[in-house]
Design a protein around this motif. Sequence first.
Motif, PDB file in Angstrom:
ATOM      1  N   ALA A   7       2.158  -0.712  15.098  1.00 27.86           N
ATOM      2  CA  ALA A   7       2.813   0.533  14.685  1.00 27.86           C
ATOM      3  C   ALA A   7       2.987   0.541  13.166  1.00 27.86           C
ATOM      4  O   ALA A   7       2.717   1.552  12.509  1.00 27.86           O
ATOM      5  N   LEU A   8       3.416  -0.580  12.604  1.00 27.57           N
ATOM      6  CA  LEU A   8       3.574  -0.646  11.141  1.00 27.57           C
ATOM      7  C   LEU A   8       2.223  -0.492  10.442  1.00 27.57           C
ATOM      8  O   LEU A   8       2.134   0.199   9.429  1.00 27.57           O
ATOM      9  N   ASP A   9       1.186  -1.113  10.978  1.00 23.89           N
ATOM     10  CA  ASP A   9      -0.147  -1.003  10.368  1.00 23.89           C
ATOM     11  C   ASP A   9      -0.638   0.438  10.301  1.00 23.89           C
ATOM     12  O   ASP A   9      -1.420   0.796   9.423  1.00 23.89           O
ATOM     13  N   SER A  10      -0.149   1.277  11.186  1.00 24.15           N
ATOM     14  CA  SER A  10      -0.569   2.680  11.168  1.00 24.15           C
ATOM     15  C   SER A  10      -0.049   3.423   9.931  1.00 24.15           C
ATOM     16  O   SER A  10      -0.528   4.507   9.611  1.00 24.15           O
ATOM     17  N   PHE A  11       0.908   2.828   9.219  1.00 18.56           N
ATOM     18  CA  PHE A  11       1.451   3.448   8.008  1.00 18.56           C
ATOM     19  C   PHE A  11       0.726   2.984   6.738  1.00 18.56           C
ATOM     20  O   PHE A  11       1.042   3.444   5.633  1.00 18.56           O
ATOM     21  N   ARG A  12      -0.227   2.084   6.874  1.00 16.95           N
ATOM     22  CA  ARG A  12      -0.975   1.555   5.727  1.00 16.95           C
ATOM     23  C   ARG A  12      -1.611   2.703   4.934  1.00 16.95           C
ATOM     24  O   ARG A  12      -2.220   3.599   5.489  1.00 16.95           O
ATOM     25  N   GLY A  13      -1.402   2.697   3.617  1.00 15.88           N
ATOM     26  CA  GLY A  13      -1.980   3.712   2.741  1.00 15.88           C
ATOM     27  C   GLY A  13      -1.166   4.987   2.620  1.00 15.88           C
ATOM     28  O   GLY A  13      -1.414   5.795   1.730  1.00 15.88           O
ATOM     29  N   GLN A  14      -0.187   5.189   3.501  1.00 21.90           N
ATOM     30  CA  GLN A  14       0.659   6.384   3.399  1.00 21.90           C
ATOM     31  C   GLN A  14       1.685   6.202   2.292  1.00 21.90           C
ATOM     32  O   GLN A  14       1.858   5.109   1.759  1.00 21.90           O
ATOM     33  N   SER A  15       2.377   7.257   1.940  1.00 21.21           N
ATOM     34  CA  SER A  15       3.285   7.185   0.791  1.00 21.21           C
ATOM     35  C   SER A  15       4.663   7.744   1.117  1.00 21.21           C
ATOM     36  O   SER A  15       4.895   8.271   2.198  1.00 21.21           O
ATOM     37  N   LEU A  16       5.541   7.622   0.155  1.00 22.28           N
ATOM     38  CA  LEU A  16       6.901   8.166   0.206  1.00 22.28           C
ATOM     39  C   LEU A  16       7.055   9.168  -0.920  1.00 22.28           C
ATOM     40  O   LEU A  16       6.530   8.954  -2.019  1.00 22.28           O
TER      41      LEU A  16
END
Length: 171
Positions: A7-16
Motif C-alpha cells: 500500500a505504501l509503495d503505491s504512493f511512490r512518486g506522488q507528492s504533497l
Amino acid sequence: MGFSRSALDSFRGQSLPDLLGDQTRLLFVGINPGLRAVAVQAHFGGGSNRFYPALYRAGIIDRRVDASAGFRPEDLAHLRERGLGITSLVAGASARADELTAAQLVAGAEALSSRVEGIAPAVVAVLGITAYRTAFGRHRATIGPQPDPLGGPPRLGGPEPERLEQTRGPR
C-alpha cells in the motif's frame, strides 16, 4: 493508521501540496516526502518523525502536533498562524531520500529557488545538509546560515538574523 508495504509503495512518486500561509516567515524544506507522509497527506507524517517534537521543544510551536494520521485542522491553522511553511526539495515521494539521484536534487533546487522567491520568507531552513550540498553544488557547505540566500534577500519586516540567533534553543 497502518499501511502494508505494498500500500505504501503505491504512493511512490506522488507528492504533497506545500503547507503555506499568507505570512510564511520560516520555510522548512524537507528533502522529499516519505511514502507514509503522502499516504496521510501530512509533511513529516511518519509515526516516529522527530520534526514536530523538535519544533515544540524549541518553542517554535506552543503545542504538540502529531501528523502521523494526517493534520488536524487546528494543527494546520496553528502552524500557519505561527508563520511556518513546509515544502520539499524534490516533490516525488520515496521510501528513503538516498533513492534520489543527483539530477533530481539539482532540478529540485532550481524549482525551489523560484518557489522561495514567490513565498519570500525571512528564513529558509533546508533540512538535510548532504542533499543541500548536492542540490546546490556547495560541496563544502556546513550546517548553519549560507552565504547566498535562496530566492533573493528576505522580505522587509521579517525577523532580523540577530534576533533569530538569540532565540535559537540549545544545541
